[in-house]
Design an enzyme around this catalytic site. Structure first.
Site, PDB file in Angstrom:
ATOM      1  N   GLY A   1      -9.561  -6.207  -4.468  1.00 55.41           N
ATOM      2  CA  GLY A   1      -8.203  -6.602  -4.829  1.00 55.41           C
ATOM      3  C   GLY A   1      -7.537  -7.438  -3.757  1.00 55.41           C
ATOM      4  N   ASP A   2      -7.757  -7.065  -2.488  1.00 57.49           N
ATOM      5  CA  ASP A   2      -7.212  -7.847  -1.382  1.00 57.49           C
ATOM      6  C   ASP A   2      -7.821  -9.239  -1.353  1.00 57.49           C
ATOM      7  OD1 ASP A   2      -5.528  -5.788  -0.092  1.00 57.49           O
ATOM      8  OD2 ASP A   2      -7.433  -4.785   0.239  1.00 57.49           O
ATOM      9  N   ARG A   3      -9.128  -9.320  -1.646  1.00 62.30           N
ATOM     10  CA  ARG A   3      -9.783 -10.640  -1.632  1.00 62.30           C
ATOM     11  C   ARG A   3      -9.248 -11.513  -2.752  1.00 62.30           C
ATOM     12  NH1 ARG A   3     -10.104 -14.283   0.380  1.00 62.30           N
ATOM     13  NH2 ARG A   3     -11.810 -15.625   1.042  1.00 62.30           N
TER      14      ARG A   3
ATOM     15  N   TYR B   1       0.818  -1.208   0.000  1.00 64.70           N
ATOM     16  CA  TYR B   1       0.000   0.000   0.000  1.00 64.70           C
ATOM     17  C   TYR B   1       0.856   1.264   0.000  1.00 64.70           C
ATOM     18  CZ  TYR B   1      -4.568  -2.120   0.121  1.00 64.70           C
ATOM     19  OH  TYR B   1      -5.706  -2.792  -0.245  1.00 64.70           O
TER      20      TYR B   1
END
Length: 460
Positions: A253-255, A139
């Site tokens: 996106g994290d998933r 990030y």
């Protein structure tokens, strides 16, 4: 099995929810009457918490600070993963969204902390070396740019699958990553002059010296450049049909990246991992996105409706709709309340401004489940449900299906567990008939009242 290790920058995410039905007298801006505040880990913290839903052992290497937001973030993370800290210079990053009627009005960002570029602890090094798979959730706050971390990732990529979810403000992935997963906007940032997902995937695979690059395209799925092959991976049709709601894509996106990393840890090929991740991410968005991972930090000022036969549930529905809010409903027997029920209710509540549970009566449960059920009477099941922070009201119905009560209640969204499909629901015709939407949310594996009852009887 070796652990999945997530590496990256963690953030405290806050959603402030309220009602906006008037304008400020000093300026034409909405006034939000705050009802609830929801907290969740963000950034790499969210990726790690999501990974922990399907992986037994997840460790998170992230930079932390001992400030108020940092302590809150640590408390949230401790519920899901083992945190291996690095030093954070500055304050914990906090992103606060102000929302009303299911819409974001603005976001407030505070804290500008970045990872210290000095030496890392022996625990960080040993945790990375113990990994069965590594997910870099960058990030742009310095963890993925740390020189020692990068040297270790380059070395370990020769023997350990590394998934890299890049960030426009972060560094390029280290060479040898098994899978890099930018979204389309990010990919265009990294490869200016190229527009199409297939071009971007091939160019970035070569530029980053990666085994594979998957450019995610939202509802279009992903385009995978895997070796010399180029594959379009669509969202499964049944997921698209079941999730045709105005969904919050926060955390998609994290998933995707966490699901892909978990599949690779389990021995999947890259192609199979990407196909799995596309479906998991689509279901996640349909279920409400990152909001489903939130914890309520502030209760509404007004007392929730408590109902056993339904009168005030309809009053609540009328009030929410008059305010322009989004009414959500779900239903079932909810006999012997268990973690699967709690997860369903939390995800459903995150989709709107109020949640009504349509509860099968005792007679209805007997017709569906047999003469030995329910274990708990409807009156007590309703009381238990109304004690949950996610439930605003309960209405009890006697029929075998909730079609009649839904025709009267008319929620904007009808939520059921993902073990159904939209076509299998007998109430689907009613919901679609008045213009409502159906959302199917992921279930928690291993939990059902029938299984609990069977296990208890076998133990006697």
């Amino acid at each position: 099995m070796k652990p999945l290790v997530v590496v990256g920058d963690s953030i405290l995410d806050v959603d402030i929810e309220g009602v906006a039905d008037r304008l400020c007298p000093e300026a034409p801006v909405p006034v939000v009457d705050v009802e609830r505040q929801w907290l969740r880990p963000g950034g790499a913290g969210l990726a790690a918490a999501l990974a922990a839903q399907s992986v037994d052992a997840v460790s998170l290497i992230t930079a932390t600070a001992d400030d108020r937001a940092g302590r809150t973030l640590a408390r949230l993370l401790d519920r899901h993963v083992e945190v291996v800290p690095m030093m954070l210079r500055g304050e914990t990053v906090r992103k606060t969204r102000v929302r009303a009627a299911g819409q974001s009005l603005l976001r407030l960002d505070t804290g500008g902390g970045t990872a210290d570029a000095g030496s890392v602890s022996a625990a960080v090094t040993s945790t990375l070396r113990s990994a069965g798979a590594i997910l870099v959730a960058d990030y742009g706050r310095g963890v993925a740019a740390h020189p020692r971390i990068r040297r270790l990732l380059t070395e370990l990529a020769r023997t350990v699958p590394v998934v890299w979810d890049p960030h426009p403000r972060g560094p390029a992935p280290t060479p040898g990553a098994l899978l890099v997963s930018p979204n389309l906007k990010e990919a265009r940032h990294f490869a200016p002059g190229y527009q199409q997902p297939d071009e971007l995937a091939k160019v970035l695979r070569d530029e980053w010296v990666a085994d594979s690059v998957a450019v995610t395209t939202g509802s279009g799925g992903a385009v995978l450049a895997n070796g010399k092959r180029l594959t379009v991976v669509p969202v499964p049709a049944e997921v698209r049909v079941a999730s045709h709601i105005h969904s919050d894509t926060c955390g998609a996106g994290d998933r995707f990246a966490s699901a892909a990393a978990a599949a690779l840890l389990d021995g999947s090929t890259v192609a199979d991992a990407v196909s799995h991740a596309v479906e998991v991410a689509a279901r996640f968005v349909a279920a409400g996105g990152a909001a489903t991972m939130s914890t309520c930090d502030r209760r509404p000022a007004t007392r929730k409706s408590r109902v056993e036969q339904g009168g005030s549930a309809f009053e609540l529905a009328a009030r929410i709709k008059a305010q322009g809010g989004r009414l959500v409903a779900t239903g079932g027997c909810f006999d012997l309340l268990h973690p699967g029920h709690v997860s369903l209710l939390r995800q459903a509540r995150a989709m709107g401004d109020a949640l009504v549970v349509c509860l099968n009566s005792d007679a209805s449960v007997r017709n569906l489940k047999g003469p030995q059920r329910p274990i708990v009477a409807a009156r007590d099941r309703a009381r238990l449900l109304t004690e949950l922070a996610s439930v605003d009201a309960v209405v009890v119905f006697d029929e075998s299906t909730p079609s009649a009560v839904l025709d009267r209640l008319r929620p904007d969204v009808w939520v059921k567990g993902g073990d159904y499909t939209g076509a299998e629901l007998p109430e689907a015709e009613v919901v679609h008939g008045y213009g409502g939407e159906i959302a199917l949310v992921p279930t928690v594996p291993g939990y059902s009242t029938t299984q609990l009852v069977a296990a208890a009887r076998s133990a006697d």
